[in-house]
Design a protein around this motif. Structure first.
Motif, short mmCIF file in Angstrom:
data_model
loop_
_atom_site.label_atom_id
_atom_site.label_comp_id
_atom_site.label_asym_id
_atom_site.label_seq_id
_atom_site.Cartn_x
_atom_site.Cartn_y
_atom_site.Cartn_z
N ALA A 227 22.04 -37.81 -60.87
CA ALA A 227 20.83 -37.39 -60.44
C ALA A 227 20.27 -37.39 -61.38
O ALA A 227 20.75 -37.57 -62.74
CB ALA A 227 21.59 -35.53 -61.06
N LEU A 228 18.99 -37.15 -61.93
CA LEU A 228 18.36 -38.03 -63.03
C LEU A 228 18.23 -36.71 -64.04
O LEU A 228 17.44 -36.57 -65.20
CB LEU A 228 16.37 -38.35 -62.56
CG LEU A 228 17.30 -39.08 -61.94
CD1 LEU A 228 15.71 -39.50 -61.51
CD2 LEU A 228 17.19 -40.32 -62.08
N ARG A 229 18.66 -35.77 -63.65
CA ARG A 229 18.35 -34.23 -64.85
C ARG A 229 18.65 -34.50 -65.89
O ARG A 229 18.44 -34.28 -66.62
CB ARG A 229 18.57 -32.91 -64.16
CG ARG A 229 18.12 -31.73 -64.60
CD ARG A 229 18.64 -30.46 -64.31
NE ARG A 229 20.29 -30.47 -64.28
CZ ARG A 229 21.05 -29.01 -63.70
NH1 ARG A 229 19.53 -27.99 -62.43
NH2 ARG A 229 21.69 -29.29 -63.61
N GLU A 230 19.87 -34.97 -66.05
CA GLU A 230 20.88 -35.41 -66.90
C GLU A 230 21.02 -37.18 -67.29
O GLU A 230 22.39 -37.05 -66.96
CB GLU A 230 22.09 -33.72 -67.43
CG GLU A 230 22.13 -32.72 -67.13
CD GLU A 230 21.34 -32.57 -68.17
OE1 GLU A 230 21.08 -32.83 -69.48
OE2 GLU A 230 20.64 -31.31 -68.42
N GLY A 231 20.42 -37.78 -67.98
CA GLY A 231 20.81 -39.05 -68.22
C GLY A 231 20.04 -39.93 -68.92
O GLY A 231 18.94 -39.29 -69.14
N PHE A 237 12.05 -41.57 -70.14
CA PHE A 237 11.04 -41.02 -69.89
C PHE A 237 10.50 -40.44 -70.59
O PHE A 237 9.69 -40.77 -70.98
CB PHE A 237 11.58 -40.81 -68.22
CG PHE A 237 9.61 -40.44 -67.31
CD1 PHE A 237 9.61 -40.97 -66.82
CD2 PHE A 237 9.86 -38.99 -67.33
CE1 PHE A 237 7.81 -40.56 -66.36
CE2 PHE A 237 8.48 -38.92 -67.31
CZ PHE A 237 8.08 -39.24 -66.32
N VAL A 238 10.59 -39.57 -71.46
CA VAL A 238 10.37 -38.29 -72.41
C VAL A 238 10.87 -38.80 -73.39
O VAL A 238 9.13 -39.07 -73.86
CB VAL A 238 11.06 -37.16 -72.73
CG1 VAL A 238 10.40 -36.86 -73.49
CG2 VAL A 238 11.03 -36.27 -71.34
N ALA A 239 10.83 -40.35 -73.88
CA ALA A 239 10.52 -40.63 -75.21
C ALA A 239 9.95 -41.61 -75.16
O ALA A 239 8.32 -42.03 -76.15
CB ALA A 239 12.17 -41.62 -75.85
N SER A 255 8.24 -29.43 -72.68
CA SER A 255 7.21 -28.21 -71.75
C SER A 255 6.18 -28.75 -72.01
O SER A 255 5.46 -28.54 -70.82
CB SER A 255 8.20 -27.14 -73.11
OG SER A 255 7.32 -25.28 -71.81
N GLY A 256 5.69 -29.50 -73.41
CA GLY A 256 4.11 -29.40 -72.65
C GLY A 256 4.47 -30.80 -72.57
O GLY A 256 2.66 -31.03 -71.41
N VAL A 300 12.98 -29.48 -63.44
CA VAL A 300 14.17 -28.92 -63.18
C VAL A 300 14.70 -28.27 -64.68
O VAL A 300 15.15 -26.68 -65.01
CB VAL A 300 15.03 -29.56 -62.47
CG1 VAL A 300 16.10 -28.36 -61.98
CG2 VAL A 300 14.28 -29.32 -60.64
N GLN A 301 14.92 -29.46 -65.35
CA GLN A 301 16.10 -28.73 -66.66
C GLN A 301 14.28 -27.80 -67.68
O GLN A 301 15.95 -27.37 -68.31
CB GLN A 301 15.67 -30.47 -67.48
CG GLN A 301 16.92 -30.75 -69.17
CD GLN A 301 15.92 -31.77 -69.59
OE1 GLN A 301 15.52 -31.72 -70.42
NE2 GLN A 301 17.66 -32.92 -69.23
#
Length: 307
Positions: A227-231, A237-239, A255-256, A300-301
């Motif tokens: 799953a991609l939610r934790e990894g 992606f966020v970085a 969140s933003g 989801v996270q």
């Protein structure tokens, strides 16, 4: 010393399995060497002419145009060049035939009420088709400050390669995709997708290079059934967005980021990926799908953290 056996034009034609008219035509073009002329002015040919005539017949049997045959007769190096060129041309012709066959099946199998619309769509696409319109579409969307190497990498990832054996469904998807990216209304400033981050507030090269790494990680994680939610893929992606903004990853930033992602994924891009996905080869990463999966994983996270 035994003299070379010489043949008349009729004898040469018979040995080569061609007509006298054919031998005369090639002779008049200077392709067949004459050994001599008889006292009556008739042509006489030796073994070299027969060998040359058999080569010409073989090349013409492969449907090579006569100018190309003449190039081949100049030497073996020319033969390789001519064969390569003919293979490229044949590949293009075969691609056109396969596309035309799939287009005809699309029209044959569709409900009568839809034929006019489908005929209009496929009629707007060249045969064989090309993806130049898709590339232009993305060039209009990508930031103008993006380095050429990054633009090239993005285009390689977002523009689908044409299937070698297209199905009627793929022909329809491609025709609809071509219509979408060619629609002048999509080219108006107000209808273009929003930039991935506010204009002037991020480093485009940093963002797109970081996203490329995130998509590669996501593709590997999904292939492994994770799953991609934790990894690493989601963190990368966020970085990519954080580094492009010159800030750091944090719960508040994540969140933003959700709001930014919601604004950048407009209906045009969503439609593009819906139509393009089926044109990519099986197992080939589809960036639109990976981007969506990562965005959902982030949502989801963030929601789990808020709860």
């Amino acid at each position: 010393m035994v003299s070379e056996e010489l043949w008349s034009i009729g004898e040469l034609a018979g040995r080569a399995g061609v007509t006298v008219k054919t031998v005369r035509y090639y002779s008049d073009r200077g392709l067949l060497p004459e050994a001599e002329r008889s006292s009556g002015g008739h042509r006489r040919y030796g073994a070299g002419a027969l060998e040359r005539l058999l080569l010409i017949r073989s090349l013409r049997g492969l449907d090579l145009p006569l100018p190309e045959v003449e190039r081949v007769l100049e030497g073996d190096e020319a033969l390789e060049e001519v064969v390569s060129g003919q293979l490229r041309e044949l590949g293009s012709r075969l691609a056109a035939l396969r596309w035309r066959e799939a287009s005809l099946r699309l029209l044959q199998d569709c409900p009568p009420g839809e034929r006019a619309e489908r005929l209009r769509l496929i009629g707007a696409v060249s045969v064989p088709p090309d993806t130049a319109a898709m590339a232009r579409f993305w060039r209009r969307i990508l930031p103008v400050r993006l380095p050429a190497r990054v633009v090239s990498a993005v285009l390689d990832s977002v523009v689908p390669r044409l299937p070698e054996e297209p199905s009627p469904g793929q022909v329809l998807d491609f025709a609809r995709l071509h219509a979408l990216v060619s629609d002048p209304r999509v080219q108006l400033p107000g209808s273009r997708p929003a930039p991935p981050l506010p204009d002037g507030e991020y480093l485009p090269a940093v963002l797109y290079e970081g996203l490329a790494e995130a998509y590669a990680l996501a593709s590997a994680e999904l292939a492994a059934g994770r799953a991609l939610r934790e990894g690493a893929a989601l963190d990368c992606f966020v970085a990519a967005y954080a580094h492009a903004r010159g800030t750091v990853d944090s719960p508040g930033f994540r969140s933003g980021l959700l709001a930014l992602l919601a604004r950048s994924d407009g209906p045009v891009i969503t439609r593009y990926w819906k139509l393009a996905t089926g044109l990519f080869a099986p197992g080939e990463p589809v960036l639109g799908a990976l981007h969506h999966r990562l965005s959902v994983a982030l949502h989801v996270q963030v929601e789990a953290g808020a709860g």
